[in-house]
Design a protein around this motif. Sequence first.
Motif, PDB file in Angstrom:
ATOM      1  N   UNK A   1      -0.923  -4.788 -13.645  1.00 54.79           N
ATOM      2  CA  UNK A   1      -0.242  -3.618 -13.114  1.00 54.79           C
ATOM      3  C   UNK A   1       1.148  -4.049 -12.653  1.00 54.79           C
ATOM      4  N   UNK A   2       2.144  -3.290 -13.054  1.00 54.70           N
ATOM      5  CA  UNK A   2       3.518  -3.569 -12.653  1.00 54.70           C
ATOM      6  C   UNK A   2       3.982  -2.538 -11.640  1.00 54.70           C
ATOM      7  N   UNK A   3       4.747  -2.996 -10.673  1.00 54.94           N
ATOM      8  CA  UNK A   3       5.326  -2.117  -9.668  1.00 54.94           C
ATOM      9  C   UNK A   3       6.831  -2.087  -9.850  1.00 54.94           C
ATOM     10  N   UNK A   4       7.413  -0.913  -9.686  1.00 55.87           N
ATOM     11  CA  UNK A   4       8.863  -0.785  -9.674  1.00 55.87           C
ATOM     12  C   UNK A   4       9.291  -0.605  -8.227  1.00 55.87           C
ATOM     13  N   UNK A   5      10.190  -1.466  -7.771  1.00 59.13           N
ATOM     14  CA  UNK A   5      10.652  -1.438  -6.384  1.00 59.13           C
ATOM     15  C   UNK A   5      12.109  -1.009  -6.350  1.00 59.13           C
ATOM     16  N   UNK A   6      12.402  -0.011  -5.522  1.00 52.50           N
ATOM     17  CA  UNK A   6      13.779   0.412  -5.274  1.00 52.50           C
ATOM     18  C   UNK A   6      14.185  -0.124  -3.914  1.00 52.50           C
ATOM     19  N   UNK A   7      15.418  -0.590  -3.827  1.00 58.92           N
ATOM     20  CA  UNK A   7      15.914  -1.154  -2.575  1.00 58.92           C
ATOM     21  C   UNK A   7      17.246  -0.505  -2.235  1.00 58.92           C
ATOM     22  N   UNK A  17      12.791  -1.051   1.149  1.00 65.37           N
ATOM     23  CA  UNK A  17      12.210  -1.238  -0.179  1.00 65.37           C
ATOM     24  C   UNK A  17      11.065  -0.251  -0.338  1.00 65.37           C
ATOM     25  N   UNK A  18      10.985   0.350  -1.515  1.00 60.49           N
ATOM     26  CA  UNK A  18       9.960   1.359  -1.791  1.00 60.49           C
ATOM     27  C   UNK A  18       9.363   1.109  -3.167  1.00 60.49           C
ATOM     28  N   UNK A  19       8.037   1.191  -3.249  1.00 62.21           N
ATOM     29  CA  UNK A  19       7.364   1.081  -4.541  1.00 62.21           C
ATOM     30  C   UNK A  19       7.299   2.486  -5.130  1.00 62.21           C
ATOM     31  N   UNK A  20       7.947   2.637  -6.270  1.00 63.99           N
ATOM     32  CA  UNK A  20       7.974   3.939  -6.939  1.00 63.99           C
ATOM     33  C   UNK A  20       6.569   4.250  -7.458  1.00 63.99           C
ATOM     34  N   UNK A  25       4.481   3.914   0.230  1.00 64.00           N
ATOM     35  CA  UNK A  25       4.557   2.453   0.227  1.00 64.00           C
ATOM     36  C   UNK A  25       6.033   2.068   0.305  1.00 64.00           C
ATOM     37  N   UNK A  26       6.485   1.879   1.540  1.00 66.70           N
ATOM     38  CA  UNK A  26       7.853   1.454   1.789  1.00 66.70           C
ATOM     39  C   UNK A  26       7.879   0.574   3.019  1.00 66.70           C
ATOM     40  N   UNK A  27       8.887  -0.288   3.070  1.00 66.42           N
ATOM     41  CA  UNK A  27       8.976  -1.235   4.173  1.00 66.42           C
ATOM     42  C   UNK A  27      10.427  -1.606   4.421  1.00 66.42           C
ATOM     43  N   UNK A  28      10.729  -1.863   5.687  1.00 71.27           N
ATOM     44  CA  UNK A  28      12.057  -2.324   6.087  1.00 71.27           C
ATOM     45  C   UNK A  28      12.060  -3.831   6.258  1.00 71.27           C
ATOM     46  N   UNK A  29      13.236  -4.414   6.110  1.00 72.26           N
ATOM     47  CA  UNK A  29      13.425  -5.830   6.387  1.00 72.26           C
ATOM     48  C   UNK A  29      14.863  -6.074   6.796  1.00 72.26           C
ATOM     49  N   UNK A  30      15.086  -7.162   7.527  1.00 74.41           N
ATOM     50  CA  UNK A  30      16.444  -7.512   7.930  1.00 74.41           C
ATOM     51  C   UNK A  30      17.264  -8.015   6.746  1.00 74.41           C
ATOM     52  N   UNK A  41       3.488  -6.821  -0.113  1.00 71.93           N
ATOM     53  CA  UNK A  41       2.251  -7.025   0.649  1.00 71.93           C
ATOM     54  C   UNK A  41       1.572  -5.691   0.938  1.00 71.93           C
ATOM     55  N   UNK A  42       2.362  -4.693   1.311  1.00 73.24           N
ATOM     56  CA  UNK A  42       1.798  -3.371   1.585  1.00 73.24           C
ATOM     57  C   UNK A  42       1.205  -2.757   0.327  1.00 73.24           C
ATOM     58  N   UNK A  43       1.889  -2.878  -0.796  1.00 71.53           N
ATOM     59  CA  UNK A  43       1.378  -2.326  -2.052  1.00 71.53           C
ATOM     60  C   UNK A  43       0.049  -2.968  -2.419  1.00 71.53           C
ATOM     61  N   UNK A  44      -0.072  -4.267  -2.212  1.00 76.60           N
ATOM     62  CA  UNK A  44      -1.342  -4.944  -2.511  1.00 76.60           C
ATOM     63  C   UNK A  44      -2.459  -4.478  -1.586  1.00 76.60           C
TER      64      UNK A  44
END
Length: 58
Positions: A1-7, A17-20, A25-30, A41-44
């Motif tokens: 399974x492939x995930x597409x991530x938009x940042x 970052x968001x998994x389309x 399924x989205x997460x923030x980071x510094x 990690x969240x997508x998994x």
Amino acid sequence: MNFTIEIEQEQDGRFLAEVINFPGVLAYGQTREEAIARVKALALRVLADKLEHGEIRT
């Protein structure tokens, strides 16, 4: 399974970052890398939960 991530970078400097095609399924980071690691990690976790509850067939 492939995930597409938009940042994208927010105005406050954080990265989002968001998994389309995986609602919510989205997460923030510094940093860009931190946001990507967190959203992967969240997508998994979401995928594992769906498998445990029979929502996805293997």
